[in-house]
Design a protein around this motif. Structure first.
Motif, PDB file in Angstrom:
ATOM      1  N   UNK A 192      63.872 -21.186 -88.711  1.00 38.91           N
ATOM      2  CA  UNK A 192      65.037 -22.032 -88.965  1.00 38.91           C
ATOM      3  C   UNK A 192      64.782 -23.402 -88.337  1.00 38.91           C
ATOM      4  N   UNK A 193      65.023 -24.460 -89.118  1.00 39.96           N
ATOM      5  CA  UNK A 193      64.751 -25.830 -88.675  1.00 39.96           C
ATOM      6  C   UNK A 193      65.990 -26.688 -88.901  1.00 39.96           C
ATOM      7  N   UNK A 194      66.247 -27.563 -87.944  1.00 35.95           N
ATOM      8  CA  UNK A 194      67.274 -28.596 -88.087  1.00 35.95           C
ATOM      9  C   UNK A 194      66.593 -29.949 -87.922  1.00 35.95           C
ATOM     10  N   UNK A 195      66.761 -30.827 -88.900  1.00 27.77           N
ATOM     11  CA  UNK A 195      66.071 -32.108 -88.921  1.00 27.77           C
ATOM     12  C   UNK A 195      66.910 -33.219 -88.312  1.00 27.77           C
ATOM     13  N   UNK A 196      66.239 -34.257 -87.882  1.00 25.84           N
ATOM     14  CA  UNK A 196      66.916 -35.398 -87.268  1.00 25.84           C
ATOM     15  C   UNK A 196      67.539 -36.286 -88.329  1.00 25.84           C
ATOM     16  N   UNK A 197      68.793 -36.695 -88.157  1.00 24.79           N
ATOM     17  CA  UNK A 197      69.421 -37.633 -89.097  1.00 24.79           C
ATOM     18  C   UNK A 197      69.009 -39.067 -88.803  1.00 24.79           C
ATOM     19  N   UNK A 198      69.441 -39.978 -89.681  1.00 22.21           N
ATOM     20  CA  UNK A 198      69.181 -41.390 -89.464  1.00 22.21           C
ATOM     21  C   UNK A 198      67.824 -41.821 -89.976  1.00 22.21           C
ATOM     22  N   UNK A 199      67.247 -42.822 -89.350  1.00 23.82           N
ATOM     23  CA  UNK A 199      65.963 -43.384 -89.790  1.00 23.82           C
ATOM     24  C   UNK A 199      64.822 -42.520 -89.268  1.00 23.82           C
ATOM     25  N   UNK A 200      64.128 -41.852 -90.187  1.00 20.45           N
ATOM     26  CA  UNK A 200      62.972 -41.019 -89.831  1.00 20.45           C
ATOM     27  C   UNK A 200      61.778 -41.336 -90.719  1.00 20.45           C
ATOM     28  N   UNK A 201      61.797 -42.485 -91.386  1.00 19.80           N
ATOM     29  CA  UNK A 201      60.712 -42.839 -92.303  1.00 19.80           C
ATOM     30  C   UNK A 201      59.366 -42.764 -91.599  1.00 19.80           C
TER      31      UNK A 201
END
Length: 234
Positions: free
Chosen positions: A26-35
């Motif tokens: 299970x993974x939770x990704x970071x919001x916002x600018x992740x380019x």
């Protein structure tokens, strides 16, 4: 939790290699600018076979705040050894926001198929058609977060911006059930469905077709710029 900042990245590796199995987390990704930033969960034997390795990849391509994350699935088979590793990418958008909560991502690797899942929904099946187009050598399980500014977001248009560091990937609920490289020959990988076409039930096949009809954004077999002499399974 693993993270990337301007000084270093981080990751993890399994204690032992596997030759088949079910590999999920299970993974939770970071919001916002992740380019420019890749958050990944994958199998590889690159350390054992540098330049000639296999991989089964689940990768999230970082994004800008106004765009969706892209989930890239990929399979490598025996890299060419000259740096020109041939990938078999299929990319998807998701039907939920992967930054809001944990979701389960997995790959089932059997002697005949590789099936990718999101929350137990099959999104891609890669079938063994020949020895040359299917990974058969043992691989380790990895997770990593790293700077791929040269290509990750809109082919490198947007780069990693360390004003937004640290970039964080959160992982939990690992589900690893497989045959280890030194395990008995009688070991068989688990099944995730009742007997059906190539390991998927009719309902699972219908669901996979729905995902690919609505959320698939790139298929290497449909890319006219690719040299499909190098990917004969297409």
């Amino acid at each position: 939790m693993i993270w990337l900042d301007k000084t270093s990245g981080s990751g993890f590796k399994s204690v032992q290699p596997y030759r088949s199995g079910y590999f999920g987390v299970a993974i939770k990704l970071q919001p916002g600018y992740t380019a420019g930033v890749i958050t990944s969960f994958y199998l590889s034997n690159n350390e054992d076979h540098p330049g000639n390795h296999d991989e089964i990849d689940i990768e999230f391509l970082g994004t800008t705040p106004d765009q969706l994350y892209t989930l890239q699935t990929n399979v490598y088979i025996r890299g060419s050894g000259d740096g020109n590793i041939i990938g078999r990418e299929m990319k998807f958008h998701l039907w939920f926001d992967p930054t809001q909560d944990y979701h389960n991502y997995a790959a089932l690797w059997t002697p005949s198929n590789i099936i990718f899942f999101v929350d137990d929904v099959p999104i891609r099946r890669y079938t063994r058609k020949s020895e040359a187009t299917f990974p058969t050598r043992p691989m380790w399980v990895y997770g990593s977060i790293w700077d791929a500014s040269s290509w990750a977001t809109e082919n490198g248009r947007y780069k990693a911006d360390y004003n937004y560091e640290p970039f964080v990937g959160k992982y939990k609920n690992f589900k690893i059930n497989g045959c280890t490289a030194d395990g008995p020959a009688s070991c068989r990988p688990p099944s995730v469905s009742p007997p059906g076409s190539a390991g998927l039930s009719q309902q699972q096949l219908l669901t996979m077709n729905w995902v690919q009809s609505n959320y698939l954004v790139y298929d290497y077999c449909q890319d006219p710029k690719r040299d499909h002499g190098q990917t004969p399974e297409c």
